[in-house]
Structure formats: C-alpha cells, structure tokens
Design a protein around this motif. Sequence first.
Motif, PDB file in Angstrom:
ATOM      1  N   PRO A  38      41.994  48.532  35.307  1.00  5.52           N
ATOM      2  CA  PRO A  38      42.115  48.169  36.721  1.00  5.52           C
ATOM      3  C   PRO A  38      43.589  47.966  37.099  1.00  5.52           C
ATOM      4  O   PRO A  38      44.299  47.195  36.438  1.00  5.52           O
ATOM      5  CB  PRO A  38      41.315  46.877  36.822  1.00  5.52           C
ATOM      6  CG  PRO A  38      41.363  46.286  35.446  1.00  5.52           C
ATOM      7  CD  PRO A  38      41.443  47.434  34.504  1.00  5.52           C
ATOM      8  N   LEU A  39      44.006  48.642  38.130  1.00 10.58           N
ATOM      9  CA  LEU A  39      45.390  48.525  38.593  1.00 10.58           C
ATOM     10  C   LEU A  39      45.564  47.253  39.429  1.00 10.58           C
ATOM     11  O   LEU A  39      44.581  46.636  39.842  1.00 10.58           O
ATOM     12  CB  LEU A  39      45.774  49.766  39.395  1.00 10.58           C
ATOM     13  CG  LEU A  39      45.679  51.084  38.599  1.00 10.58           C
ATOM     14  CD1 LEU A  39      46.000  52.276  39.500  1.00 10.58           C
ATOM     15  CD2 LEU A  39      46.602  51.060  37.388  1.00 10.58           C
ATOM     16  N   PRO A  40      46.812  46.869  39.708  1.00  9.39           N
ATOM     17  CA  PRO A  40      47.045  45.596  40.404  1.00  9.39           C
ATOM     18  C   PRO A  40      46.303  45.474  41.734  1.00  9.39           C
ATOM     19  O   PRO A  40      45.908  44.374  42.114  1.00  9.39           O
ATOM     20  CB  PRO A  40      48.560  45.588  40.601  1.00  9.39           C
ATOM     21  CG  PRO A  40      49.086  46.376  39.451  1.00  9.39           C
ATOM     22  CD  PRO A  40      48.083  47.461  39.230  1.00  9.39           C
ATOM     23  N   ASP A  41      46.083  46.568  42.461  1.00 10.87           N
ATOM     24  CA  ASP A  41      45.448  46.466  43.773  1.00 10.87           C
ATOM     25  C   ASP A  41      43.983  46.924  43.757  1.00 10.87           C
ATOM     26  O   ASP A  41      43.394  47.176  44.796  1.00 10.87           O
ATOM     27  CB  ASP A  41      46.223  47.300  44.800  1.00 10.87           C
ATOM     28  CG  ASP A  41      46.382  48.752  44.346  1.00 10.87           C
ATOM     29  OD1 ASP A  41      46.029  49.043  43.188  1.00 10.87           O
ATOM     30  OD2 ASP A  41      46.856  49.579  45.152  1.00 10.87           O
ATOM     31  N   THR A  42      43.379  47.054  42.568  1.00 14.67           N
ATOM     32  CA  THR A  42      41.998  47.522  42.467  1.00 14.67           C
ATOM     33  C   THR A  42      41.028  46.349  42.666  1.00 14.67           C
ATOM     34  O   THR A  42      41.168  45.320  41.997  1.00 14.67           O
ATOM     35  CB  THR A  42      41.747  48.134  41.069  1.00 14.67           C
ATOM     36  OG1 THR A  42      42.698  49.164  40.839  1.00 14.67           O
ATOM     37  CG2 THR A  42      40.336  48.713  40.991  1.00 14.67           C
ATOM     38  N   PRO A  43      40.018  46.463  43.559  1.00 12.88           N
ATOM     39  CA  PRO A  43      38.975  45.426  43.669  1.00 12.88           C
ATOM     40  C   PRO A  43      38.212  45.328  42.346  1.00 12.88           C
ATOM     41  O   PRO A  43      37.839  46.347  41.763  1.00 12.88           O
ATOM     42  CB  PRO A  43      38.082  45.928  44.799  1.00 12.88           C
ATOM     43  CG  PRO A  43      38.920  46.901  45.558  1.00 12.88           C
ATOM     44  CD  PRO A  43      39.831  47.530  44.557  1.00 12.88           C
ATOM     45  N   PRO A 102      41.849  43.202  30.264  1.00 13.91           N
ATOM     46  CA  PRO A 102      41.735  41.883  30.881  1.00 13.91           C
ATOM     47  C   PRO A 102      42.799  41.599  31.938  1.00 13.91           C
ATOM     48  O   PRO A 102      42.704  40.595  32.638  1.00 13.91           O
ATOM     49  CB  PRO A 102      41.886  40.936  29.691  1.00 13.91           C
ATOM     50  CG  PRO A 102      42.745  41.686  28.730  1.00 13.91           C
ATOM     51  CD  PRO A 102      42.388  43.134  28.886  1.00 13.91           C
ATOM     52  N   GLU A 103      43.814  42.467  32.052  1.00 13.82           N
ATOM     53  CA  GLU A 103      44.910  42.207  32.996  1.00 13.82           C
ATOM     54  C   GLU A 103      45.058  43.376  33.974  1.00 13.82           C
ATOM     55  O   GLU A 103      44.935  44.538  33.602  1.00 13.82           O
ATOM     56  CB  GLU A 103      46.235  42.021  32.247  1.00 13.82           C
ATOM     57  CG  GLU A 103      46.273  40.806  31.336  1.00 13.82           C
ATOM     58  CD  GLU A 103      47.608  40.681  30.630  1.00 13.82           C
ATOM     59  OE1 GLU A 103      48.438  39.879  31.093  1.00 13.82           O
ATOM     60  OE2 GLU A 103      47.816  41.401  29.644  1.00 13.82           O
ATOM     61  N   GLN A 104      45.294  43.017  35.220  1.00 16.70           N
ATOM     62  CA  GLN A 104      45.589  44.036  36.241  1.00 16.70           C
ATOM     63  C   GLN A 104      47.101  44.256  36.277  1.00 16.70           C
ATOM     64  O   GLN A 104      47.822  43.674  37.090  1.00 16.70           O
ATOM     65  CB  GLN A 104      45.065  43.590  37.613  1.00 16.70           C
ATOM     66  CG  GLN A 104      43.553  43.653  37.732  1.00 16.70           C
ATOM     67  CD  GLN A 104      43.063  43.286  39.102  1.00 16.70           C
ATOM     68  OE1 GLN A 104      42.930  42.103  39.414  1.00 16.70           O
ATOM     69  NE2 GLN A 104      42.794  44.273  39.946  1.00 16.70           N
TER      70      GLN A 104
END
Length: 217
Positions: free
Chosen positions: A178-183, A205-207
């Motif tokens: 999941p990227l930083p701006d992914t819901p 576990p980290e965006q």
Amino acid sequence: EVTGIGQALEGTALVAIDKLDKLGPTGVRDELVARGIAPEAAQRLLDLTTVAQDKTNAQALKALRAMLPLPQAQQALDDLETLCQLTAEAPAGPRLCIAPALARGLSYYTGPIFEVVSEDFSGSLGGGGRYDNLVGMFSGKQVPAVGFSLGLERILLLMEEQQMFPALPMAAQVMICPLPDTPLAPVVGLTSRLRQAGITVELSPEQIRLGRQLANA
C-alpha cells in the motif's frame, strides 16, 4: 491380597510394578524384595501382572480368573469382560489390551483405568479411568464419570516423527504494497480475498514509498 503382600506394603509394591516395562520382571522382582516383600510373594505378584503377555484378552481374563479366586476380583474381571464385549464391534475393540500391571490412581479411580500407547513411542500418549466419587467431592451428589487426559506435546512429537503433517508453504506468494495515499480498507479486502483463494499473502505493515517496499519484498 492373593499374593500375600500386606496392606502396609501395597503402595510400595505398586510403585515397583509400575516399572515393569523399564526394568523387566527380574529387575522388578529384585526391587520388590529390596522393598521388604518376601521373594515368593514378589514372584506371585509378577505372575499375576505378567499373565496377559502374548495372550488375547479372553485368554488373559480366563487366566486371571483362575489366579484370583476372591469374589471382588471375579466381579472386576466380569466388568472387564463386559467392557471387551461392548466394544467388540466399535473402533476401540481391536485396540483394547488387558494390562494387569497397569496400576495408577487407585485412590480415586473406581473402575477400569486405561492408557493410550503407541508402539512407535515410549511412554503413554494419554490416560484416565472411571472415577465415580471424584465429581461428588465438589458437587455434593454422586455423578458417574469417566475421563482422560491427552499428552498434546507427545502426540505432536509422534505425528512429526511419522510425517503426518502436510507440507505448509511458509513463504509468501504475493506481497501487497500500500502506497502512502492508498485507502487501507480495499487493501485489507484484497488481502482477504487472495487468502481465501488459497494464495499466501503478506501485507506490508507500512505505507511507505514503493521502492523501499520492493526492497523489503
């Protein structure tokens, strides 16, 4: 009582008999004598507790009937015979083995006692028996009861030695990043659907930025 061992030495005799599978008859006889039991009484006890070796249950019960003339012993043998008859057509039937040397928990067991054993493992995998009076000590009323406990670690060890566990894929087949701006809700939903389809999935576990996630992958 039949062997001539007095009640005062009953407990110490049972301790020695319990070592029959480890010490063998000669070793147990020596220990019985060392514990103060007369040699002839020790031999009679060994004859009783080893009589079932290389015999069917029916043959063992017949031999025990001849060796134990006391009425209470005959009643106990009747109960064992009934147990064998009732289980004859059940899965347990062919696996039951009369074991006169098995003496455990006689202060609270009120009927047959049993152990679960495997030829591929030393020691028992479980044990129990009938204890009609035990529940009544806490409930205030008589409740007939039979129970047993299992040695989970021993069973797991035996299953591992027998290679009974299926091979489990431990490495992830898919990693979701999941990227930083992914819901996150759709990400969790996608992860669940992939796992339900039988795919091994690891969810980062980290965006964080994609390059670092790929490096972790």
